[in-house]
Motif scaffolding. Sequence first.
Motif, PDB file in Angstrom:
ATOM      1  N   UNK A 112      48.531  40.317  40.172  1.00  0.00           N
ATOM      2  CA  UNK A 112      47.623  40.935  39.343  1.00  0.00           C
ATOM      3  C   UNK A 112      48.012  41.714  38.519  1.00  0.00           C
ATOM      4  N   UNK A 113      49.457  42.539  38.709  1.00  0.00           N
ATOM      5  CA  UNK A 113      50.012  43.308  37.836  1.00  0.00           C
ATOM      6  C   UNK A 113      50.569  42.792  36.467  1.00  0.00           C
ATOM      7  N   UNK A 114      50.959  41.409  36.843  1.00  0.00           N
ATOM      8  CA  UNK A 114      51.400  40.481  35.857  1.00  0.00           C
ATOM      9  C   UNK A 114      50.337  39.985  35.146  1.00  0.00           C
ATOM     10  N   UNK A 115      49.348  39.648  35.795  1.00  0.00           N
ATOM     11  CA  UNK A 115      48.257  38.873  35.283  1.00  0.00           C
ATOM     12  C   UNK A 115      46.799  39.242  35.877  1.00  0.00           C
ATOM     13  N   UNK A 116      46.324  40.318  34.853  1.00  0.00           N
ATOM     14  CA  UNK A 116      45.261  40.923  35.375  1.00  0.00           C
ATOM     15  C   UNK A 116      44.002  40.375  35.614  1.00  0.00           C
ATOM     16  N   UNK A 117      44.056  39.069  34.882  1.00  0.00           N
ATOM     17  CA  UNK A 117      42.941  38.315  34.977  1.00  0.00           C
ATOM     18  C   UNK A 117      43.054  37.182  35.984  1.00  0.00           C
TER      19      UNK A 117
END
Length: 186
Positions: free
Chosen positions: A51-56
Motif C-alpha cells: 500500500x505504500x507503493x500503491x495507495x489505491x
Amino acid sequence: MKAPTKAQLARAGRRDRIVDAAREIAEVHGWPAVTVRRLADTIGFSQPVLYGHFPDGRDGIIRAVALAGFAQLAELLTAAGDLRGICAAYLEFARSRPATYEAMFSMPTDLEFARPTTPEPLRAGFGPLLSTVGDETRAEVLWSALHGLADLSRHSRLRPDHETARVETLIDLFQPDGRLSSPRSD
C-alpha cells in the motif's frame, strides 16, 4: 539531473517486483486471483509495504501492469516496421500476454486515452499506428480493428483457421498512399 539514491533504487525495485508478481499471477490464475494479500505473501512484503507503493491497492497495481504493457507494446510495434508487421506484433502481444492485455483494455482503470492527460506509455503504444497510417482517425480505426480481432479471437468467437485471411483483409483496407481502399467487389 542527479543519479537516484540507493533508497530510490530500492523503492523502484520493490515496485517493479510487485508489478511483475501481479502480472505473473494474473497470467497463470486470472485477475481475480490477484489480491494485495496474495501479492504480499508471494513476494515476501507486508501489505503495508504494498500500500505504500500503491495507495489505491489492487487498482493501482492493475494500472501499473497496464502502463508497463503499453510500454512493451510500443517497443514491439515500433520494431515491427510496416503495417503487416504491426498487425502481427499487436495480435501476438494480445495472444501471448492475455492478462496484461486485459489490464490494458478491459479492466477498469483511470487511464485516459486521447486526452491531454494521456500517460506517455499509451501515447507511445499508439504512435506506431499513427505513423504507419498517417492520421489519428485512421489509426483509431486500425487500432479498433486490431483490438476487435484480438478480443474476439481470445474468446474463441472467430474461426481460428481464418486468422491470416482476416489480417490480410485488414491490411488490404489500407493503401500505401494513405487512403482507405474501397471494399472489393469480387
